[in-house]
Design a protein around this motif. Sequence first.
Motif, PDB file in Angstrom:
ATOM      1  N   ARG A 100       0.809  -1.223   0.000  1.00 32.72           N
ATOM      2  CA  ARG A 100       0.000   0.000   0.000  1.00 32.72           C
ATOM      3  C   ARG A 100       0.847   1.279   0.000  1.00 32.72           C
ATOM      4  N   ARG A 101       2.108   1.177  -0.327  1.00 29.99           N
ATOM      5  CA  ARG A 101       2.963   2.364  -0.244  1.00 29.99           C
ATOM      6  C   ARG A 101       2.622   3.428  -1.289  1.00 29.99           C
ATOM      7  N   ALA A 102       1.914   3.040  -2.331  1.00 28.53           N
ATOM      8  CA  ALA A 102       1.596   3.992  -3.395  1.00 28.53           C
ATOM      9  C   ALA A 102       0.249   4.679  -3.184  1.00 28.53           C
ATOM     10  N   ALA A 103      -0.302   4.610  -1.974  1.00 30.61           N
ATOM     11  CA  ALA A 103      -1.630   5.181  -1.733  1.00 30.61           C
ATOM     12  C   ALA A 103      -1.700   6.662  -2.108  1.00 30.61           C
ATOM     13  N   GLY A 104      -0.594   7.388  -1.966  1.00 26.32           N
ATOM     14  CA  GLY A 104      -0.584   8.799  -2.277  1.00 26.32           C
ATOM     15  C   GLY A 104      -0.715   9.120  -3.753  1.00 26.32           C
ATOM     16  N   GLU A 105      -0.588   8.102  -4.606  1.00 25.66           N
ATOM     17  CA  GLU A 105      -0.694   8.310  -6.052  1.00 25.66           C
ATOM     18  C   GLU A 105      -2.105   8.082  -6.590  1.00 25.66           C
ATOM     19  N   VAL A 106      -3.002   7.538  -5.762  1.00 24.81           N
ATOM     20  CA  VAL A 106      -4.286   7.070  -6.271  1.00 24.81           C
ATOM     21  C   VAL A 106      -5.167   8.204  -6.783  1.00 24.81           C
ATOM     22  N   GLU A 107      -5.220   9.311  -6.056  1.00 25.38           N
ATOM     23  CA  GLU A 107      -6.086  10.410  -6.503  1.00 25.38           C
ATOM     24  C   GLU A 107      -5.665  10.906  -7.874  1.00 25.38           C
ATOM     25  N   ARG A 108      -4.358  11.013  -8.094  1.00 24.99           N
ATOM     26  CA  ARG A 108      -3.866  11.480  -9.383  1.00 24.99           C
ATOM     27  C   ARG A 108      -4.215  10.490 -10.488  1.00 24.99           C
ATOM     28  N   VAL A 109      -4.075   9.201 -10.192  1.00 27.19           N
ATOM     29  CA  VAL A 109      -4.406   8.157 -11.160  1.00 27.19           C
ATOM     30  C   VAL A 109      -5.883   8.207 -11.529  1.00 27.19           C
ATOM     31  N   ASN A 110      -6.745   8.343 -10.537  1.00 25.91           N
ATOM     32  CA  ASN A 110      -8.182   8.330 -10.795  1.00 25.91           C
ATOM     33  C   ASN A 110      -8.660   9.606 -11.489  1.00 25.91           C
ATOM     34  N   ALA A 111      -8.009  10.723 -11.209  1.00 24.88           N
ATOM     35  CA  ALA A 111      -8.365  11.958 -11.902  1.00 24.88           C
ATOM     36  C   ALA A 111      -7.988  11.876 -13.378  1.00 24.88           C
ATOM     37  N   ALA A 112      -6.821  11.311 -13.665  1.00 23.09           N
ATOM     38  CA  ALA A 112      -6.349  11.244 -15.051  1.00 23.09           C
ATOM     39  C   ALA A 112      -7.102  10.202 -15.868  1.00 23.09           C
ATOM     40  N   GLY A 113      -7.489   9.103 -15.240  1.00 24.13           N
ATOM     41  CA  GLY A 113      -8.045   7.983 -16.011  1.00 24.13           C
ATOM     42  C   GLY A 113      -9.513   7.723 -15.817  1.00 24.13           C
ATOM     43  N   ALA A 114     -10.237   8.643 -15.193  1.00 22.24           N
ATOM     44  CA  ALA A 114     -11.631   8.385 -14.819  1.00 22.24           C
ATOM     45  C   ALA A 114     -12.479   7.928 -15.991  1.00 22.24           C
ATOM     46  N   HIS A 115     -12.283   8.535 -17.170  1.00 21.68           N
ATOM     47  CA  HIS A 115     -13.149   8.203 -18.308  1.00 21.68           C
ATOM     48  C   HIS A 115     -12.934   6.777 -18.795  1.00 21.68           C
ATOM     49  N   VAL A 116     -11.708   6.266 -18.681  1.00 19.18           N
ATOM     50  CA  VAL A 116     -11.437   4.881 -19.088  1.00 19.18           C
ATOM     51  C   VAL A 116     -11.826   3.907 -17.989  1.00 19.18           C
ATOM     52  N   TRP A 117     -11.498   4.222 -16.735  1.00 17.00           N
ATOM     53  CA  TRP A 117     -11.835   3.311 -15.634  1.00 17.00           C
ATOM     54  C   TRP A 117     -13.359   3.137 -15.556  1.00 17.00           C
ATOM     55  N   GLU A 118     -14.100   4.228 -15.813  1.00 13.55           N
ATOM     56  CA  GLU A 118     -15.559   4.156 -15.818  1.00 13.55           C
ATOM     57  C   GLU A 118     -16.047   3.240 -16.930  1.00 13.55           C
ATOM     58  N   ARG A 119     -15.474   3.374 -18.108  1.00 18.84           N
ATOM     59  CA  ARG A 119     -15.908   2.571 -19.260  1.00 18.84           C
ATOM     60  C   ARG A 119     -15.607   1.091 -19.047  1.00 18.84           C
ATOM     61  N   LEU A 120     -14.538   0.797 -18.317  1.00 13.43           N
ATOM     62  CA  LEU A 120     -14.157  -0.597 -18.077  1.00 13.43           C
ATOM     63  C   LEU A 120     -14.904  -1.224 -16.913  1.00 13.43           C
ATOM     64  N   GLY A 121     -15.584  -0.418 -16.111  1.00 11.13           N
ATOM     65  CA  GLY A 121     -16.461  -0.974 -15.094  1.00 11.13           C
ATOM     66  C   GLY A 121     -15.961  -0.908 -13.678  1.00 11.13           C
ATOM     67  N   TYR A 122     -14.639  -0.811 -13.457  1.00 10.20           N
ATOM     68  CA  TYR A 122     -14.195  -0.794 -12.071  1.00 10.20           C
ATOM     69  C   TYR A 122     -14.214   0.618 -11.489  1.00 10.20           C
ATOM     70  N   ARG A 123     -14.310   1.632 -12.336  1.00 13.96           N
ATOM     71  CA  ARG A 123     -14.592   3.019 -11.987  1.00 13.96           C
ATOM     72  C   ARG A 123     -13.450   3.738 -11.272  1.00 13.96           C
TER      73      ARG A 123
END
Length: 482
Positions: A100-123
């Motif tokens: 879990r050491r990369a927890a600080g990167e998650v918000e940036r990942v989800n902001a950048a990829g939201a449109h693809v993660w949403e389309r793939l279903g895991y959101r």
Amino acid sequence: MSVWIGIDLGTQSVRVMAVTGDGKVLGTAARPLTSHRDGPRHEQDPEQWWRRLAAATREALRDVPPDEVRAVAVAATSGTVLLTGRDGRPLTPGLMYDDRRAAGEVERVNAAGAHVWERLGYRRMQPTWALPKLLWLLREAPEGARLAHQNDFVNGRLVGREVATDLSNALKTGVDLIEERWPADILDALGVPASVLPEVVRPGTSLGEVCAEAAETTGIPRGTPVIAGTTDGCAAQLGAGVLRPGSWNSVMGTTLVLKGFAPELIHDPLGVVYSHRAPDGSWLPGGASSTGAGALARELAGRDLDALSRQAAGRFGRGGGRPGATTYPLVSRGERFPFNAPGAESFTLGRVDDDVDRYAAILRGAAYIERLCFNYLDLLGASMDGEVVLTGGATRSTYWNRLRADVLGRPVILRENAEPALGMAALAAGPSVAEGMIRTREIVEPSGGTDLHEHYLRFVDELEDRGWLPSHAADHARERKS
């Protein structure tokens, strides 16, 4: 006689099976793996993966004629990654699936990829997923560093050069499963150079052949085709023989996991169901509940569960019998599937007088959640008309198997062997051979006795009344008779 090699590179061990086309296991072996854990850190030494894999393959193939080996495939833990040099040598430890050491990167990942993660279903990606870990590793990466998933590393050793990664292991690294490629715009925005990423292929694709050095080390004959594998969860599904649309594998271990086979991507507005890509381009939808047999370990620690199973069968009859109490058997706080409720907690409906009642109540609640998962998948439009294969530690209980068949109102199938290593042997063999490798131990028919439907609906009502189960999902469950 032809033989295929399946390898399951797990967390605690590496397991190897050499399997014929009719499912006979000619050789099997395992070697333990050790981890370093410290708070959010969970690492393993990639060189250990290779050493222990080689020792296990040499033992498993000891009595297998070399000219009978046809191909090999490797499964690995989902979300485990490292960086390597261009020569394939590890530059970092392997960051394991739950690091879990990369927890600080998650918000940036989800902001950048939201449109693809949403389309793939895991959101949304989670802190333990591979893409946040990659960003964390790249902070101090030397020039020329390359991403490798756990099985990419050992596949590269087998072939003797860098290899492509498979779509299954690349899911948590952000691969676009619909386009079957890396989403360049997202990765560019996150600062991930294209030079870091391996090529992406479907599971079942040939990656190359076992090189001379690897053959000497592992005992796998030189020139054996190395086939792109999957994550361990998908490998277990393949080992269970869930290979046709409408078929489902329900894995009841510490927690409950459902995985199926569908011709089209299933879209879930709640994001509790998401899909891997199958070798033929179909989809492998599934979800993981926070309920399961882990509740037995907590509530009945030290008890003889086999004895309780026999006593429950005598008290409540074959399968369901009289309903009795029901426990919602959360292993930890919060539910993930078939609904998302971070605040969900265990509860019991009805009276529990002793350990037999408590045991049966937990099993009944787990079976009800299993049925609710199937009802929710049906609501999403998933085909439910194929086989239901039960695997996991819960299948050791005859009473539980019968109860689950009665609650589902349909036959359930038990396999002789449903290990991830068998799934990789089946993948290496290809679809024309794979079905012959899967052996059925038993088909459990519903008893046709006491109808548990009304009792199940009271459980559904309670989940809805507590605000956890959405009304539209509850309404659909009420409409279904099984």
